[in-house]
Design an enzyme around this catalytic site. Sequence first.
Site, PDB file in Angstrom:
ATOM      1  N   ASP A  63      30.026 -38.858 150.851  1.00  9.50           N
ATOM      2  CA  ASP A  63      30.236 -39.518 152.080  1.00  9.50           C
ATOM      3  C   ASP A  63      31.984 -39.286 152.224  1.00  9.50           C
ATOM      4  O   ASP A  63      32.468 -39.212 151.381  1.00  9.50           O
ATOM      5  CB  ASP A  63      29.858 -40.996 151.633  1.00  9.50           C
ATOM      6  CG  ASP A  63      29.925 -41.825 152.933  1.00  9.50           C
ATOM      7  OD1 ASP A  63      29.002 -41.873 153.834  1.00  9.50           O
ATOM      8  OD2 ASP A  63      31.131 -42.273 153.296  1.00  9.50           O
ATOM      9  N   HIS A 145      12.568 -49.883 134.180  1.00  7.33           N
ATOM     10  CA  HIS A 145      11.207 -49.247 133.714  1.00  7.33           C
ATOM     11  C   HIS A 145      11.638 -47.984 133.437  1.00  7.33           C
ATOM     12  O   HIS A 145      11.018 -47.213 132.495  1.00  7.33           O
ATOM     13  CB  HIS A 145      10.089 -49.459 134.677  1.00  7.33           C
ATOM     14  CG  HIS A 145       8.676 -49.066 134.271  1.00  7.33           C
ATOM     15  ND1 HIS A 145       7.636 -49.856 133.719  1.00  7.33           N
ATOM     16  CD2 HIS A 145       8.034 -47.614 134.117  1.00  7.33           C
ATOM     17  CE1 HIS A 145       6.523 -49.401 133.509  1.00  7.33           C
ATOM     18  NE2 HIS A 145       7.071 -47.863 133.598  1.00  7.33           N
ATOM     19  N   GLU A 146      11.821 -47.140 134.308  1.00  5.52           N
ATOM     20  CA  GLU A 146      11.889 -45.504 134.326  1.00  5.52           C
ATOM     21  C   GLU A 146      13.136 -45.254 133.255  1.00  5.52           C
ATOM     22  O   GLU A 146      12.682 -44.500 132.295  1.00  5.52           O
ATOM     23  CB  GLU A 146      12.416 -44.916 135.533  1.00  5.52           C
ATOM     24  CG  GLU A 146      11.461 -45.481 136.788  1.00  5.52           C
ATOM     25  CD  GLU A 146       9.827 -44.955 136.300  1.00  5.52           C
ATOM     26  OE1 GLU A 146       9.286 -45.315 137.075  1.00  5.52           O
ATOM     27  OE2 GLU A 146       9.648 -44.086 135.334  1.00  5.52           O
ATOM     28  N   HIS A 149      11.567 -45.562 129.613  1.00  4.16           N
ATOM     29  CA  HIS A 149      10.760 -44.474 129.210  1.00  4.16           C
ATOM     30  C   HIS A 149      11.589 -43.585 128.547  1.00  4.16           C
ATOM     31  O   HIS A 149      11.221 -42.887 127.572  1.00  4.16           O
ATOM     32  CB  HIS A 149       9.974 -43.804 130.233  1.00  4.16           C
ATOM     33  CG  HIS A 149       8.900 -44.372 130.938  1.00  4.16           C
ATOM     34  ND1 HIS A 149       7.743 -44.904 130.001  1.00  4.16           N
ATOM     35  CD2 HIS A 149       8.442 -44.732 132.142  1.00  4.16           C
ATOM     36  CE1 HIS A 149       6.719 -45.388 130.641  1.00  4.16           C
ATOM     37  NE2 HIS A 149       7.146 -45.371 131.731  1.00  4.16           N
ATOM     38  N   TYR A 160       2.165 -40.677 125.532  1.00  4.91           N
ATOM     39  CA  TYR A 160       1.788 -41.517 126.513  1.00  4.91           C
ATOM     40  C   TYR A 160       0.240 -41.277 126.700  1.00  4.91           C
ATOM     41  O   TYR A 160      -0.358 -40.657 127.491  1.00  4.91           O
ATOM     42  CB  TYR A 160       2.290 -40.653 127.680  1.00  4.91           C
ATOM     43  CG  TYR A 160       2.591 -41.305 128.878  1.00  4.91           C
ATOM     44  CD1 TYR A 160       2.126 -41.162 130.183  1.00  4.91           C
ATOM     45  CD2 TYR A 160       3.097 -42.751 128.892  1.00  4.91           C
ATOM     46  CE1 TYR A 160       2.384 -42.107 131.110  1.00  4.91           C
ATOM     47  CE2 TYR A 160       3.424 -43.595 129.941  1.00  4.91           C
ATOM     48  CZ  TYR A 160       2.888 -42.950 131.252  1.00  4.91           C
ATOM     49  OH  TYR A 160       3.090 -43.961 132.107  1.00  4.91           O
ATOM     50  N   GLU A 169       4.232 -48.144 128.029  1.00  3.92           N
ATOM     51  CA  GLU A 169       3.947 -48.734 129.199  1.00  3.92           C
ATOM     52  C   GLU A 169       4.709 -50.074 129.152  1.00  3.92           C
ATOM     53  O   GLU A 169       5.404 -50.699 129.967  1.00  3.92           O
ATOM     54  CB  GLU A 169       3.072 -48.869 129.983  1.00  3.92           C
ATOM     55  CG  GLU A 169       2.618 -47.478 130.826  1.00  3.92           C
ATOM     56  CD  GLU A 169       3.667 -47.339 131.805  1.00  3.92           C
ATOM     57  OE1 GLU A 169       3.675 -48.113 132.757  1.00  3.92           O
ATOM     58  OE2 GLU A 169       4.385 -46.360 131.801  1.00  3.92           O
ATOM     59  N   ASP A 231      -5.953 -42.482 133.756  1.00  3.49           N
ATOM     60  CA  ASP A 231      -4.595 -42.928 133.449  1.00  3.49           C
ATOM     61  C   ASP A 231      -4.291 -43.005 131.951  1.00  3.49           C
ATOM     62  O   ASP A 231      -3.793 -43.850 131.520  1.00  3.49           O
ATOM     63  CB  ASP A 231      -4.754 -44.401 133.885  1.00  3.49           C
ATOM     64  CG  ASP A 231      -3.362 -45.252 133.787  1.00  3.49           C
ATOM     65  OD1 ASP A 231      -2.984 -46.354 133.440  1.00  3.49           O
ATOM     66  OD2 ASP A 231      -2.393 -44.531 133.920  1.00  3.49           O
ATOM     67  N   HIS A 236      -1.371 -47.483 131.965  1.00  5.21           N
ATOM     68  CA  HIS A 236      -1.046 -48.642 133.112  1.00  5.21           C
ATOM     69  C   HIS A 236      -2.114 -49.787 133.039  1.00  5.21           C
ATOM     70  O   HIS A 236      -1.744 -50.570 133.851  1.00  5.21           O
ATOM     71  CB  HIS A 236      -0.826 -47.902 134.350  1.00  5.21           C
ATOM     72  CG  HIS A 236       0.272 -47.154 134.471  1.00  5.21           C
ATOM     73  ND1 HIS A 236       0.022 -45.720 134.132  1.00  5.21           N
ATOM     74  CD2 HIS A 236       1.557 -47.029 134.485  1.00  5.21           C
ATOM     75  CE1 HIS A 236       1.212 -45.148 134.411  1.00  5.21           C
ATOM     76  NE2 HIS A 236       2.229 -45.784 134.511  1.00  5.21           N
TER      77      HIS A 236
HETATM   78  O1  LIG Z   1       6.829 -44.835 135.163  1.00  2.00           O
HETATM   79  C1  LIG Z   1       5.717 -44.879 135.220  1.00  2.00           C
HETATM   80  O2  LIG Z   1       4.846 -45.590 134.418  1.00  2.00           O
HETATM   81  C2  LIG Z   1       4.986 -44.432 136.563  1.00  2.00           C
HETATM   82  C3  LIG Z   1       5.103 -42.968 136.529  1.00  2.00           C
HETATM   83  C4  LIG Z   1       3.816 -42.490 137.210  1.00  2.00           C
HETATM   84  C5  LIG Z   1       3.941 -40.949 137.282  1.00  2.00           C
HETATM   85  C6  LIG Z   1       3.662 -40.195 136.153  1.00  2.00           C
HETATM   86  C7  LIG Z   1       3.696 -38.817 136.071  1.00  2.00           C
HETATM   87  C8  LIG Z   1       4.012 -38.019 137.312  1.00  2.00           C
HETATM   88  C9  LIG Z   1       4.242 -38.830 138.487  1.00  2.00           C
HETATM   89  C10 LIG Z   1       4.232 -40.147 138.383  1.00  2.00           C
HETATM   90  C11 LIG Z   1       5.846 -45.171 137.882  1.00  2.00           C
HETATM   91  C12 LIG Z   1       5.336 -46.619 137.915  1.00  2.00           C
HETATM   92  C13 LIG Z   1       4.076 -47.146 137.749  1.00  2.00           C
HETATM   93  O3  LIG Z   1       3.544 -48.019 137.028  1.00  2.00           O
HETATM   94  N1  LIG Z   1       2.872 -46.300 138.395  1.00  2.00           N
HETATM   95  C14 LIG Z   1       1.520 -46.742 138.323  1.00  2.00           C
HETATM   96  C15 LIG Z   1       0.886 -47.490 139.579  1.00  2.00           C
HETATM   97  C16 LIG Z   1       1.211 -46.712 140.681  1.00  2.00           C
HETATM   98  C17 LIG Z   1       2.309 -46.673 141.307  1.00  2.00           C
HETATM   99  N2  LIG Z   1       1.938 -45.829 142.422  1.00  2.00           N
HETATM  100  C18 LIG Z   1       0.695 -45.441 142.522  1.00  2.00           C
HETATM  101  C19 LIG Z   1      -0.041 -44.823 143.373  1.00  2.00           C
HETATM  102  C20 LIG Z   1      -1.372 -44.490 143.118  1.00  2.00           C
HETATM  103  C21 LIG Z   1      -2.117 -44.895 142.117  1.00  2.00           C
HETATM  104  C22 LIG Z   1      -1.246 -45.945 141.052  1.00  2.00           C
HETATM  105  C23 LIG Z   1       0.108 -46.062 141.315  1.00  2.00           C
HETATM  106  C24 LIG Z   1       1.047 -45.375 138.138  1.00  2.00           C
HETATM  107  O4  LIG Z   1       1.508 -44.248 138.574  1.00  2.00           O
HETATM  108  O5  LIG Z   1      -0.391 -45.539 137.718  1.00  2.00           O
HETATM  109  C25 LIG Z   1       6.362 -47.485 137.178  1.00  2.00           C
HETATM  110  C26 LIG Z   1       6.944 -48.701 137.744  1.00  2.00           C
HETATM  111  C27 LIG Z   1       6.515 -48.361 139.260  1.00  2.00           C
HETATM  112  C28 LIG Z   1       5.948 -47.037 139.254  1.00  2.00           C
HETATM  113 ZN   LIG Z   2       5.711 -46.474 133.112  1.00  2.00          ZN
END
Ligand SMILES: O=C(O)[C@H](CCc1ccccc1)CC1(C(=O)N[C@@H](Cc2c[nH]c3ccccc23)C(=O)O)CCCC1
Ligand SMILES: [Zn+2]
Length: 313
Positions: A63, A145-146, A149, A160, A169, A231, A236
Site C-alpha cells: 500500500d 482455529h486454522e 491446526h 484427520y 477439530e 467429513d 466436524h
Molecule cells: O479448518 C477447518 O476445519 C475447516 C477446513 C475445511 C477444508 C478442509 C480442506 C480443504 C478445504 C476446506 C474450515 C472451518 C470449518 O469448520 N469448516 C467446516 C464447516 C463449513 C464451513 N464452510 C462450509 C461449506 C460447506 C460445508 C461445510 C462447511 C467444514 O469444512 O466442514 C474451520 C472454521 C470455519 C471453517
Molecule cells: Zn478445523
Amino acid sequence: VNHAAATGTGTGVLGDTKTLNTDSYSGGYYLRDITKPMYSTGGKIETYTANYGTALPGTLLTDADNVWTDRAAVDAHYYAGKTYDFYYNKLGRNSFDNRGATLKSTVHYSRNYNNAFWNGTQMVYGDGDGSQFTSLSGALDVVAHEITHAVTERTAGLVYEYQPGALNESFSDVLGNLVENKNDPKWLLGEDVTTPGIAGDALRSMSNPNEYGQPDHMNEYQNLPNTREGDWGGVHINSGIPNKAFYNFVTTPGITKDNAGKIWYRALTQYLTSYSQFIDARNATIQAATDLFGANSLEATAVANAWASVGVG
Ligand SMILES: O=C(O)[C@H](CCc1ccccc1)CC1(C(=O)N[C@@H](Cc2c[nH]c3ccccc23)C(=O)O)CCCC1
Ligand SMILES: [Zn+2]
C-alpha cells in the site's frame, strides 16, 4: 529506508478500524509484521491476496500510504498477530512450530468460497458468498482455529479422521475461542462471519452442540465413512463431544479460562499422539491437570467429571 517497522491503519471485515504492524520500504508499505519476538530468527507475519484465483500464496499486499482498505486482508493480518501473541504470552509457544516460523495468510481465495483452511504451509481464507459467509478472516476464532491446526500438526499430529480427527477439530475450536476471548456464554464458533444477514447464529456451539447438528454425548456419536462426504468420519460433527467436555470443564466454578487453556495445551503437546481416541484425551487432560495443579485439585477432579458427563471415561 530499507525495511522498518511501521504502524498503519485499516478497516476490518465488520467495518471497524484497526492499527496494523506493517513494513516500510522505499516507495511504500508491505503487509508484513516484523515486530514480534519471532523476528529475531527471521519470522514474520505476512498477508497475501490470491486475487480471486487459487494459486498460493498469491501476491504480498502493498500500500502506498499505510491506510489499508482490503478488509479481509486487514483482519487476516491483525488476527494472525493476535493469535501469535496469545500462544507466545499465554502458552510460551513461539509460532506454530515453536521456532518462530513465519505466519503466512492468503485472502480472496477463489470466488464466493465459503470456507477457510490450513494447507500444511499457510492459512487460506475465502470471501464467502455473502449469504452463507462473509470473508472468513473476519473472525478471530476462525483464524486461531486454522493456526491451531498447524500447532496440532507439529505436536500431537492427530490424524484427520474418526476420533483423532474430531479431537483435532475440537482443539482448534477450543483454542479458537480461548484466543478470541469474548464473553460469549454460548462459546460459539464463527459467529462473526456466518450468515451476515442473520444475527445470533454460528457455525458451531460448544455449549450446545446439538443446536448445529453435532452430538454432545458418546451415545450420539455418528459413525460416518472416512470420505469427503463423510467429513472424514465426522471430524466436524463428532467434535461436539470433546467440545462439550471442554465447555463443562471451563464453566465449572473456580476454573479459569487461562488454567483451562494451559491444561488443554499441555495435553495436546505432551501426551496426545496421532491416533489418540477420546478416552486418551480424557486421560491426557486429567494427567495435564494433575501435573499443573495436583492429583486432588479442583482442576483434575473437574476434568474427569467433564469427560464423564459426555460419556467418556
Ligand atoms: O479448518 C477447518 O476445519 C475447516 C477446513 C475445511 C477444508 C478442509 C480442506 C480443504 C478445504 C476446506 C474450515 C472451518 C470449518 O469448520 N469448516 C467446516 C464447516 C463449513 C464451513 N464452510 C462450509 C461449506 C460447506 C460445508 C461445510 C462447511 C467444514 O469444512 O466442514 C474451520 C472454521 C470455519 C471453517
Ligand atoms: Zn478445523
